[in-house]
Design a protein around this motif. Structure first.
Motif, PDB file in Angstrom:
ATOM      1  N   VAL A 214       2.788   5.613 -11.844  1.00  0.00           N
ATOM      2  CA  VAL A 214       1.523   5.928 -11.185  1.00  0.00           C
ATOM      3  C   VAL A 214       1.768   7.161 -10.333  1.00  0.00           C
ATOM      4  CG1 VAL A 214      -0.276   5.137  -9.619  1.00  0.00           C
ATOM      5  CG2 VAL A 214       0.857   3.510 -11.146  1.00  0.00           C
ATOM      6  N   LEU A 215       1.122   8.260 -10.685  1.00  0.00           N
ATOM      7  CA  LEU A 215       1.314   9.494  -9.941  1.00  0.00           C
ATOM      8  C   LEU A 215       0.607   9.421  -8.591  1.00  0.00           C
ATOM      9  CD1 LEU A 215       0.871  12.152 -12.769  1.00  0.00           C
ATOM     10  CD2 LEU A 215       2.940  10.931 -12.063  1.00  0.00           C
ATOM     11  N   ASN A 216       0.985  10.323  -7.684  1.00  0.00           N
ATOM     12  CA  ASN A 216       0.360  10.349  -6.362  1.00  0.00           C
ATOM     13  C   ASN A 216      -1.128  10.660  -6.433  1.00  0.00           C
ATOM     14  OD1 ASN A 216       2.738   9.734  -5.129  1.00  0.00           O
ATOM     15  ND2 ASN A 216       3.228  11.816  -4.506  1.00  0.00           N
ATOM     16  N   SER A 217      -1.555  11.263  -7.523  1.00  0.00           N
ATOM     17  CA  SER A 217      -2.975  11.580  -7.685  1.00  0.00           C
ATOM     18  C   SER A 217      -3.777  10.373  -8.143  1.00  0.00           C
ATOM     19  CB  SER A 217      -3.131  12.715  -8.705  1.00  0.00           C
ATOM     20  OG  SER A 217      -2.643  12.305  -9.975  1.00  0.00           O
ATOM     21  N   GLY A 218      -3.115   9.277  -8.496  1.00  0.00           N
ATOM     22  CA  GLY A 218      -3.802   8.105  -9.011  1.00  0.00           C
ATOM     23  C   GLY A 218      -3.762   8.004 -10.515  1.00  0.00           C
ATOM     24  N   THR A 219      -3.281   9.037 -11.196  1.00  0.00           N
ATOM     25  CA  THR A 219      -3.177   9.001 -12.644  1.00  0.00           C
ATOM     26  C   THR A 219      -2.151   7.957 -13.074  1.00  0.00           C
ATOM     27  OG1 THR A 219      -3.739  11.342 -12.789  1.00  0.00           O
ATOM     28  CG2 THR A 219      -2.658  10.370 -14.688  1.00  0.00           C
ATOM     29  N   VAL A 220      -2.519   7.146 -14.059  1.00  0.00           N
ATOM     30  CA  VAL A 220      -1.613   6.141 -14.599  1.00  0.00           C
ATOM     31  C   VAL A 220      -1.140   6.606 -15.966  1.00  0.00           C
ATOM     32  CG1 VAL A 220      -1.331   3.734 -15.283  1.00  0.00           C
ATOM     33  CG2 VAL A 220      -2.827   4.316 -13.359  1.00  0.00           C
TER      34      VAL A 220
ATOM     35  N   ARG B 155       0.854  -1.185   0.000  1.00  0.00           N
ATOM     36  CA  ARG B 155       0.000   0.000   0.000  1.00  0.00           C
ATOM     37  C   ARG B 155       0.891   1.236   0.000  1.00  0.00           C
ATOM     38  NH1 ARG B 155      -2.796  -3.477   3.495  1.00  0.00           N
ATOM     39  NH2 ARG B 155      -1.570  -2.721   5.247  1.00  0.00           N
ATOM     40  N   TRP B 156       0.630   2.156  -0.906  1.00  0.00           N
ATOM     41  CA  TRP B 156       1.359   3.412  -0.959  1.00  0.00           C
ATOM     42  C   TRP B 156       0.502   4.498  -0.319  1.00  0.00           C
ATOM     43  CZ3 TRP B 156       1.774  -0.245  -4.722  1.00  0.00           C
ATOM     44  CH2 TRP B 156       3.060  -0.607  -5.123  1.00  0.00           C
ATOM     45  N   VAL B 157       1.029   5.153   0.679  1.00  0.00           N
ATOM     46  CA  VAL B 157       0.324   6.245   1.346  1.00  0.00           C
ATOM     47  C   VAL B 157       0.818   7.548   0.732  1.00  0.00           C
ATOM     48  CG1 VAL B 157      -0.144   7.381   3.536  1.00  0.00           C
ATOM     49  CG2 VAL B 157       0.153   4.887   3.462  1.00  0.00           C
ATOM     50  N   VAL B 158      -0.091   8.262   0.086  1.00  0.00           N
ATOM     51  CA  VAL B 158       0.270   9.483  -0.634  1.00  0.00           C
ATOM     52  C   VAL B 158      -0.401  10.680   0.030  1.00  0.00           C
ATOM     53  CG1 VAL B 158       0.560   8.234  -2.795  1.00  0.00           C
ATOM     54  CG2 VAL B 158      -1.665   9.215  -2.227  1.00  0.00           C
ATOM     55  N   PRO B 159       0.027  11.892  -0.290  1.00  0.00           N
ATOM     56  CA  PRO B 159      -0.613  13.081   0.298  1.00  0.00           C
ATOM     57  C   PRO B 159      -2.094  13.147  -0.022  1.00  0.00           C
ATOM     58  CG  PRO B 159       1.466  13.658  -0.769  1.00  0.00           C
ATOM     59  CD  PRO B 159       1.175  12.241  -1.155  1.00  0.00           C
ATOM     60  N   THR B 160      -2.858  13.689   0.917  1.00  0.00           N
ATOM     61  CA  THR B 160      -4.299  13.828   0.693  1.00  0.00           C
ATOM     62  C   THR B 160      -4.578  14.794  -0.445  1.00  0.00           C
ATOM     63  OG1 THR B 160      -4.684  13.410   3.044  1.00  0.00           O
ATOM     64  CG2 THR B 160      -6.485  14.416   1.794  1.00  0.00           C
ATOM     65  N   ILE B 161      -3.791  15.856  -0.544  1.00  0.00           N
ATOM     66  CA  ILE B 161      -3.953  16.812  -1.635  1.00  0.00           C
ATOM     67  C   ILE B 161      -3.406  16.201  -2.917  1.00  0.00           C
ATOM     68  CG2 ILE B 161      -3.341  19.115  -2.456  1.00  0.00           C
ATOM     69  CD1 ILE B 161      -3.037  19.969   0.433  1.00  0.00           C
ATOM     70  N   PRO B 162      -4.175  16.199  -4.026  1.00  0.00           N
ATOM     71  CA  PRO B 162      -3.687  15.608  -5.270  1.00  0.00           C
ATOM     72  C   PRO B 162      -2.326  16.171  -5.682  1.00  0.00           C
ATOM     73  CG  PRO B 162      -6.001  16.166  -5.456  1.00  0.00           C
ATOM     74  CD  PRO B 162      -5.532  16.739  -4.164  1.00  0.00           C
ATOM     75  N   ASP B 163      -1.456  15.289  -6.081  1.00  0.00           N
ATOM     76  CA  ASP B 163      -0.091  15.674  -6.423  1.00  0.00           C
ATOM     77  C   ASP B 163       0.278  15.021  -7.749  1.00  0.00           C
ATOM     78  OD1 ASP B 163       2.564  16.286  -6.577  1.00  0.00           O
ATOM     79  OD2 ASP B 163       3.191  15.006  -4.928  1.00  0.00           O
ATOM     80  N   ASN B 164       0.472  15.797  -8.780  1.00  0.00           N
ATOM     81  CA  ASN B 164       0.841  15.270 -10.088  1.00  0.00           C
ATOM     82  C   ASN B 164       2.337  15.361 -10.344  1.00  0.00           C
ATOM     83  OD1 ASN B 164      -1.675  14.409 -11.130  1.00  0.00           O
ATOM     84  ND2 ASN B 164      -2.251  16.531 -11.541  1.00  0.00           N
ATOM     85  N   THR B 165       3.108  15.682  -9.304  1.00  0.00           N
ATOM     86  CA  THR B 165       4.553  15.769  -9.482  1.00  0.00           C
ATOM     87  C   THR B 165       5.264  14.557  -8.883  1.00  0.00           C
ATOM     88  OG1 THR B 165       4.782  17.054  -7.445  1.00  0.00           O
ATOM     89  CG2 THR B 165       4.480  18.280  -9.500  1.00  0.00           C
ATOM     90  N   GLY B 166       4.697  13.982  -7.826  1.00  0.00           N
ATOM     91  CA  GLY B 166       5.300  12.811  -7.204  1.00  0.00           C
ATOM     92  C   GLY B 166       4.696  11.531  -7.754  1.00  0.00           C
TER      93      GLY B 166
END
Length: 226
Positions: free
Chosen positions: A135-141, A108-119
């Motif tokens: 896979v970006l931190n925002s969930g974008t593949v 499981r990857w724990v990412v910032p709550t705020i969408p992040d398209n850089t990480g």
């Protein structure tokens, strides 16, 4: 014979000679040599004797052989086996199989709550630093292949009509067809909630049923039945 040099050391009585017979007392010969004997089987690496001039430490004669055997053992301290057991459900070794119990998440990857398209939570890179699928931190593949390879191949041999292979919704993702805006089903059907635009598809609309469309446009097609 004692297990230590101090006055509070424990006296040892379970000694045997080289044939296994009990030894009640160690007796040195006229040269001061002590005949071979066996001390306690475990727990005593150094024994202490006293022939009247104070206690003298005796070290086991097989220490060297035991050290060589220890150094040549595959996992003498069992630390490798322990590490493998601890890492079994974390990161697989190269070429190893990673068993994942039913209903469990492998990682499981724990990412910032705020969408992040850089990480990126997951990234595929080559040795020269070129980024490919990630896979970006925002969930974008983002799917980029290393070389001319098919970008996305979905195999669904057990899926049939009515079973959804790809489901795009206008809410949070789900495997059901509720709120779908685009569905690809196991029989090859493609269902779109909106218009489909392509170079070989015009603006015509197709209607079927007993009644004509309420607001027809030029190019509409109505197939009457019923």
């Amino acid at each position: 014979m004692w297990d230590g040099p101090s006055d509070g050391a424990r006296q040892l009585t379970d000694l045997t000679d080289s044939s296994g017979a009990p030894v009640l007392q160690l007796v040195a010969d006229n040269r001061g040599m002590v005949p071979p004997f066996y001390g306690p089987p475990t727990g005593s690496e150094r024994l202490w004797v006293d022939f009247g001039a104070g206690r003298i430490g005796l070290l086991a004669t097989n220490v060297g052989e035991r050290l060589v055997q220890h150094q040549g053992a595959a996992d003498p301290h069992q630390d490798r086996a322990y590490a493998d057991e601890r890492l079994l459900n974390y990161l697989p070794r190269s070429g190893a199989d990673l068993p994942v119990p039913a209903g469990a998440d492998w990682a499981r990857w724990v990412v910032p709550t705020i969408p992040d398209n850089t990480g990126s939570a997951w990234k595929l890179k080559t040795a020269d630093g070129t980024e490919y699928t990630r896979v970006l931190n925002s969930g974008t593949v983002l799917i980029d292949t290393n070389g001319p390879r098919p970008a996305l191949c979905i195999g669904a041999p057990a899926y049939g009509a009515g079973q959804v292979v790809i489901n795009v919704t206008n809410s949070r993702s789900t495997t059901s067809t509720a709120a779908s805006v685009l569905r690809v089903q196991g029989d090859g059907s493609v269902i779109s909630a909106g218009s489909v635009t392509a170079t070989n598809v015009g603006s015509a609309r197709l209607f079927s049923g007993p009644n004509a469309p309420a607001s027809p446009r030029p190019g509409d097609v109505w197939v009457q039945y019923g």
